[in-house]
Write an enzyme that holds these catalytic residues in place. Structure first.
Site, mmCIF file in Angstrom:
data_model
loop_
_atom_site.group_PDB
_atom_site.id
_atom_site.type_symbol
_atom_site.label_atom_id
_atom_site.label_comp_id
_atom_site.label_asym_id
_atom_site.label_seq_id
_atom_site.Cartn_x
_atom_site.Cartn_y
_atom_site.Cartn_z
ATOM 1 N N THR A 192 -5.186 -8.130 10.161
ATOM 2 C CA THR A 192 -5.477 -6.828 9.537
ATOM 3 C C THR A 192 -5.151 -5.677 10.486
ATOM 4 O OG1 THR A 192 -7.248 -7.858 8.286
ATOM 5 C CG2 THR A 192 -7.307 -5.463 8.434
ATOM 6 N N LYS A 212 0.833 -1.205 0.000
ATOM 7 C CA LYS A 212 0.000 0.000 0.000
ATOM 8 C C LYS A 212 0.874 1.264 0.000
ATOM 9 C CE LYS A 212 -3.811 -2.238 2.468
ATOM 10 N NZ LYS A 212 -4.803 -2.075 3.560
ATOM 11 N N GLU A 260 -9.509 -10.021 -7.915
ATOM 12 C CA GLU A 260 -8.546 -8.922 -7.754
ATOM 13 C C GLU A 260 -7.433 -8.998 -8.805
ATOM 14 O OE1 GLU A 260 -7.541 -9.194 -3.579
ATOM 15 O OE2 GLU A 260 -9.538 -8.494 -2.979
ATOM 16 N N HIS A 296 -1.889 -5.424 1.363
ATOM 17 C CA HIS A 296 -3.196 -6.065 1.155
ATOM 18 C C HIS A 296 -2.964 -7.420 0.517
ATOM 19 C CE1 HIS A 296 -7.294 -6.813 -0.207
ATOM 20 N NE2 HIS A 296 -6.730 -7.236 -1.330
ATOM 21 N N ASN A 312 -1.812 -0.180 7.060
ATOM 22 C CA ASN A 312 -1.293 -1.493 7.484
ATOM 23 C C ASN A 312 -0.430 -2.156 6.411
ATOM 24 O OD1 ASN A 312 -3.348 -2.161 5.780
ATOM 25 N ND2 ASN A 312 -4.402 -3.553 7.173
ATOM 26 N N TYR A 348 -12.326 -2.397 -3.432
ATOM 27 C CA TYR A 348 -12.829 -2.450 -2.053
ATOM 28 C C TYR A 348 -14.362 -2.449 -1.993
ATOM 29 C CZ TYR A 348 -8.221 -1.924 0.155
ATOM 30 O OH TYR A 348 -6.939 -2.127 0.616
HETATM 31 P P1 CMP Z 1 -7.166 -4.661 3.559
HETATM 32 O O1 CMP Z 1 -6.699 -6.046 3.754
HETATM 33 O O2 CMP Z 1 -6.561 -3.870 2.454
HETATM 34 O O3 CMP Z 1 -8.755 -4.704 3.321
HETATM 35 C C1 CMP Z 1 -9.622 -3.704 3.777
HETATM 36 C C2 CMP Z 1 -8.921 -2.642 4.535
HETATM 37 O O4 CMP Z 1 -9.746 -1.803 5.296
HETATM 38 C C3 CMP Z 1 -8.016 -3.264 5.551
HETATM 39 O O5 CMP Z 1 -6.934 -3.865 4.917
HETATM 40 C C4 CMP Z 1 -7.681 -2.088 6.457
HETATM 41 O O6 CMP Z 1 -6.527 -1.404 6.021
HETATM 42 C C5 CMP Z 1 -8.899 -1.193 6.255
HETATM 43 N N1 CMP Z 1 -9.645 -1.029 7.492
HETATM 44 C C6 CMP Z 1 -10.225 -1.992 8.220
HETATM 45 N N2 CMP Z 1 -10.817 -1.439 9.303
HETATM 46 C C7 CMP Z 1 -10.588 -0.101 9.237
HETATM 47 C C8 CMP Z 1 -10.927 1.002 10.057
HETATM 48 N N3 CMP Z 1 -11.640 0.841 11.175
HETATM 49 N N4 CMP Z 1 -10.520 2.235 9.680
HETATM 50 C C9 CMP Z 1 -9.792 2.402 8.545
HETATM 51 N N5 CMP Z 1 -9.452 1.381 7.711
HETATM 52 C C10 CMP Z 1 -9.838 0.153 8.066
#
Ligand code: CMP
Length: 143
Positions: free
Chosen positions: A91, A9, A126, A115, A112, A49
């Protein structure tokens, strides 16, 4: 052979973690069969998403993932979908174990670092969203 979609990311790219992440997957024994550095258009981010559309953080999520370049990848190997998720960690970095990418490099759930597809169905969806078939390579069998 099983394939998955993984993406460093914008926070991971800005922190120069592409090599670290690619290295971990290569060392594990997986093969990189497609990769591109790109800035995701808003429409593609919303499609990618789509399952989170109703979540309160959807706007923030799309804004973040389009905020700078990402490194989109397709990785191949036995059980790569579930094993790469184990290597990524939970996550929420609050819960991701040391030794995982998020456990070692991330603090907040929004930023984080990485993905990864969570199922065979998501991986197929995807990969098709981000790559044309011609952009994926095949390795020599005895390499
Ligand atoms: P990802 O695996 O990319 O898939 C969905 C993403 O939503 C997840 O990683 C997080 O980075 C993001 N995400 C999940 N919960 C929250 C939250 N409470 N606030 C902001 N981002 C979130």
């Amino acid at each position: 052979m099983e394939q998955t979609f993984l993406m460093v990311k914008p926070d991971g790219v800005q922190r120069n973690l592409i090599g670290e992440i690619v290295g971990r997957l290569e060392n594990k024994g997986y093969q990189l069969v497609g990769a591109k550095l790109m800035t995701i258009p808003t429409e593609l981010a919303e499609q990618h998403y789509g399952e989170h559309k109703e979540r309160p953080f959807f706007g923030e999520l799309v804004e973040f993932i389009t905020s700078g370049p990402v490194f989109a990848m397709v990785w191949e190997g036995e059980n790569v979908i579930s094993t790469s998720r184990l290597m990524m960690g939970a996550t929420n970095p609050k819960e991701s174990a040391p030794g995982t990418v998020r456990g070692d490099f991330a603090v907040t759930v929004g930023k984080n670092i990485i993905h990864g597809s969570d199922s065979l169905e998501s991986a197929e969806r995807e990969i098709a969203l981000f790559f044309n078939k011609e952009e994926l390579v095949a390795y020599a069998k005895d390499a």
